[in-house]
Scaffold this active site. Structure first.
Site, PDB file in Angstrom:
ATOM      1  N   LYS A 213       0.734  -1.267   0.118  1.00 10.80           N
ATOM      2  CA  LYS A 213      -0.020   0.089  -0.252  1.00 10.80           C
ATOM      3  C   LYS A 213       0.936   1.347  -0.034  1.00 10.80           C
ATOM      4  O   LYS A 213       0.344   2.049  -0.584  1.00 10.80           O
ATOM      5  CB  LYS A 213      -0.856   0.211   1.279  1.00 10.80           C
ATOM      6  CG  LYS A 213      -1.913  -1.060   1.186  1.00 10.80           C
ATOM      7  CD  LYS A 213      -3.193  -0.663   0.239  1.00 10.80           C
ATOM      8  CE  LYS A 213      -4.453  -1.359   0.606  1.00 10.80           C
ATOM      9  NZ  LYS A 213      -4.475  -2.652   0.902  1.00 10.80           N
TER      10      LYS A 213
ATOM     11  N   SER B   3       1.313  -9.884  -0.501  1.00 12.10           N
ATOM     12  CA  SER B   3       1.240  -8.141  -0.388  1.00 12.10           C
ATOM     13  C   SER B   3       1.289  -7.764   0.785  1.00 12.10           C
ATOM     14  O   SER B   3       1.469  -6.522   0.875  1.00 12.10           O
ATOM     15  CB  SER B   3      -0.351  -7.986  -0.977  1.00 12.10           C
ATOM     16  OG  SER B   3      -1.250  -8.760  -0.075  1.00 12.10           O
TER      17      SER B   3
ATOM     18  N   SER C 148      -9.131   1.516   7.788  1.00 14.82           N
ATOM     19  CA  SER C 148      -8.624   0.929   9.188  1.00 14.82           C
ATOM     20  C   SER C 148      -7.303   0.042   9.070  1.00 14.82           C
ATOM     21  O   SER C 148      -6.673  -0.367  10.131  1.00 14.82           O
ATOM     22  CB  SER C 148      -9.749   0.047   9.767  1.00 14.82           C
ATOM     23  OG  SER C 148     -10.061  -1.288   9.032  1.00 14.82           O
TER      24      SER C 148
ATOM     25  N   GLY D 252     -16.154 -13.705   0.301  1.00 19.36           N
ATOM     26  CA  GLY D 252     -16.365 -12.656  -0.108  1.00 19.36           C
ATOM     27  C   GLY D 252     -15.967 -12.497  -1.754  1.00 19.36           C
ATOM     28  O   GLY D 252     -15.176 -11.681  -2.041  1.00 19.36           O
TER      29      GLY D 252
ATOM     30  N   GLU E 278      -9.384 -13.807  -4.480  1.00 20.23           N
ATOM     31  CA  GLU E 278     -10.176 -13.243  -3.403  1.00 20.23           C
ATOM     32  C   GLU E 278     -10.515 -14.306  -2.458  1.00 20.23           C
ATOM     33  O   GLU E 278     -10.749 -15.428  -2.792  1.00 20.23           O
ATOM     34  CB  GLU E 278     -11.417 -12.322  -3.892  1.00 20.23           C
ATOM     35  CG  GLU E 278     -12.419 -13.284  -4.749  1.00 20.23           C
ATOM     36  CD  GLU E 278     -13.394 -12.241  -5.395  1.00 20.23           C
ATOM     37  OE1 GLU E 278     -13.315 -11.175  -5.142  1.00 20.23           O
ATOM     38  OE2 GLU E 278     -14.276 -12.950  -5.840  1.00 20.23           O
TER      39      GLU E 278
ATOM     40  N   ASP F 169     -17.246 -11.214  -4.243  1.00 20.06           N
ATOM     41  CA  ASP F 169     -17.963  -9.983  -5.267  1.00 20.06           C
ATOM     42  C   ASP F 169     -17.070  -9.805  -6.412  1.00 20.06           C
ATOM     43  O   ASP F 169     -17.720  -9.379  -7.465  1.00 20.06           O
ATOM     44  CB  ASP F 169     -17.949  -8.765  -4.412  1.00 20.06           C
ATOM     45  CG  ASP F 169     -16.469  -8.380  -3.812  1.00 20.06           C
ATOM     46  OD1 ASP F 169     -15.863  -9.035  -2.968  1.00 20.06           O
ATOM     47  OD2 ASP F 169     -16.008  -7.273  -4.582  1.00 20.06           O
TER      48      ASP F 169
HETATM   49  C1  LIG Z   1      -5.314  -3.647   0.788  1.00 20.92           C
HETATM   50  C2  LIG Z   1      -4.747  -5.155   0.751  1.00 20.92           C
HETATM   51  C3  LIG Z   1      -4.900  -5.901  -0.377  1.00 20.92           C
HETATM   52  C4  LIG Z   1      -6.065  -5.770  -1.378  1.00 20.92           C
HETATM   53  O1  LIG Z   1      -5.487  -4.695  -2.199  1.00 20.92           O
HETATM   54  P1  LIG Z   1      -6.671  -4.232  -3.156  1.00 20.92           P
HETATM   55  O2  LIG Z   1      -5.643  -2.992  -4.151  1.00 20.92           O
HETATM   56  O3  LIG Z   1      -7.521  -3.635  -2.504  1.00 20.92           O
HETATM   57  O4  LIG Z   1      -7.248  -5.075  -4.044  1.00 20.92           O
HETATM   58  C5  LIG Z   1      -4.140  -7.247  -0.369  1.00 20.92           C
HETATM   59  N1  LIG Z   1      -3.452  -7.480   0.535  1.00 20.92           N
HETATM   60  C6  LIG Z   1      -2.944  -6.517   1.580  1.00 20.92           C
HETATM   61  C7  LIG Z   1      -1.795  -6.749   2.375  1.00 20.92           C
HETATM   62  C8  LIG Z   1      -3.643  -5.260   1.720  1.00 20.92           C
HETATM   63  O5  LIG Z   1      -3.258  -4.544   2.567  1.00 20.92           O
END
Ligand SMILES: *Cc1c(COP(=O)(O)O)cnc(C)c1O
Length: 333
Positions: free
Chosen positions: A53, A304, A78, A208, A204, A210
């Site tokens: 992020k 991620s 959050s 969920g 996903e 979606d």
């Molecule tokens: C926000 C987040 C995601 C999902 O990312 P999006 O861009 O909302 O699809 C995946 N893994 C982590 C660790 C995140 O913080």
């Protein structure tokens, strides 16, 4: 609706050069054996702020005109986006206001404030956080930077996959953790630029799905807040920009169960000595459960994020390995 493109991706890469960590790409013979593929793990759990992020947040704030940056930014989150905005804003000298639920974990509130962010609390059951964010933006002249439905956030997120392709070359498949779709949409931009035949799959939580429903329906479908361990993917709907890009460029969306997330987290801890949060394990879980056919392929896996309360982490990985192969499915774009 102006979709971000490869020029936006390159601009993001330039803004982030020397600021974001160029996170390592790790291999594991054990993981290759378990999946029958060659897996390349792009470790964004080791990114600044503990998740990818940072890339989107920093890029979006850095792209603002100087006057808007000086006036400040606001967001509602959050989770990892809140910390990413607070950290990025402090690095760029911009005031940051973060709208967070009053029952957010104390550690998250403290981390956000620790990066210099001003926290505005709201009641999750009564208030509309997006309305509060918009109101603050109007009243104080702040720029709202949402967590995923934003061209510069998407382009910034895509730089993780861009670095992966730069390091390992072309891939057959790229598996990406999917919530609101910023990381997946950005990753498809990187694949288009660097490895055009690579099939990019969003992953996903099964609870969920979606995203799958949206691909099947041909429009964004909103669901109730899903019950899943993957708190970063508890989004109710894909963003509009995100859906448009994913529909156009991704191979499709697959799901994995919470049990598969726990197995993947255990694997990372035991074999690769890494702390990965449940949402951060979505893509790896898809590789291990065979949600996408991978035999003999070169496969990128975006890990991620790694922000998880250690007590929660210990509790999750202490559970005996459950059967993780259930409730996986695939929907093509
Ligand atoms: C926000 C987040 C995601 C999902 O990312 P999006 O861009 O909302 O699809 C995946 N893994 C982590 C660790 C995140 O913080």
């Amino acid at each position: 609706m102006q979709l971000p493109d490869s020029k936006d991706l390159q601009a993001a890469a330039q803004r982030l050069a020397g600021v974001a960590h160029r996170t390592p790409v790790l291999r594991s013979r054990m993981a290759d054996a378990a999946s029958g593929a060659q897996l390349f793990f792009k470790c964004e759990n080791l990114q600044r702020g503990g998740a990818f992020k940072f890339r989107g947040a920093y890029n979006a704030i850095a792209a603002l005109p100087a006057a808007s940056r000086a006036a400040g930014v606001v967001t509602y989150s959050s989770g990892n986006h809140a910390q990413a905005i607070a950290l990025s804003a402090s690095l760029l000298g911009a005031p940051a206001c973060i709208v967070m639920p009053s029952d957010a974990p104390a550690a998250k509130l403290a981390a956000t404030r620790g990066y210099g962010g001003e926290v505005v609390l709201y009641d999750r059951f009564r208030d509309d956080r997006e309305a509060i964010g918009r109101q603050l933006a109007r009243d104080r002249g702040l720029t709202l930077i949402p967590p995923y439905d934003h061209a510069d956030v998407i382009a910034g997120a895509g730089t993780a996959a861009l670095e992966l392709f730069e390091e390992v070359g072309q891939l057959d498949v790229l598996l990406v953790c999917l919530g609101g779709g910023g990381l997946t949409a950005g990753s498809t931009l990187a694949a288009a630029a660097m490895s055009p035949r690579c099939a990019v799959w969003g992953v996903e939580p099964a609870a969920g799905n979606d995203g799958q429903q949206s691909l099947a329906a041909g429009r964004v479908i909103k669901i109730d807040v899903p019950q899943t361990l993957a708190d970063g993917a508890q989004t109710q709907r894909l963003g509009d920009l995100n859906f448009a890009i994913i529909r156009q460029r991704a191979a499709g969306i697959v799901t994995v169960s919470d049990a598969a997330l726990i197995s993947a987290m255990r694997f990372f801890a035991e074999r690769m000595k890494m702390v990965v949060e449940p949402t951060g394990a979505l893509a790896a879980a898809a590789a291990f459960t065979g949600a996408v056919p991978l035999a003999g392929r070169r496969v990128g896996v975006i890990v991620s994020g790694g922000n998880v309360d250690l007590t929660r982490f210990a509790g999750l990985i202490a559970q005996p390995a459950p059967d993780a192969s259930d409730s996986r499915s695939a929907v093509r774009a």
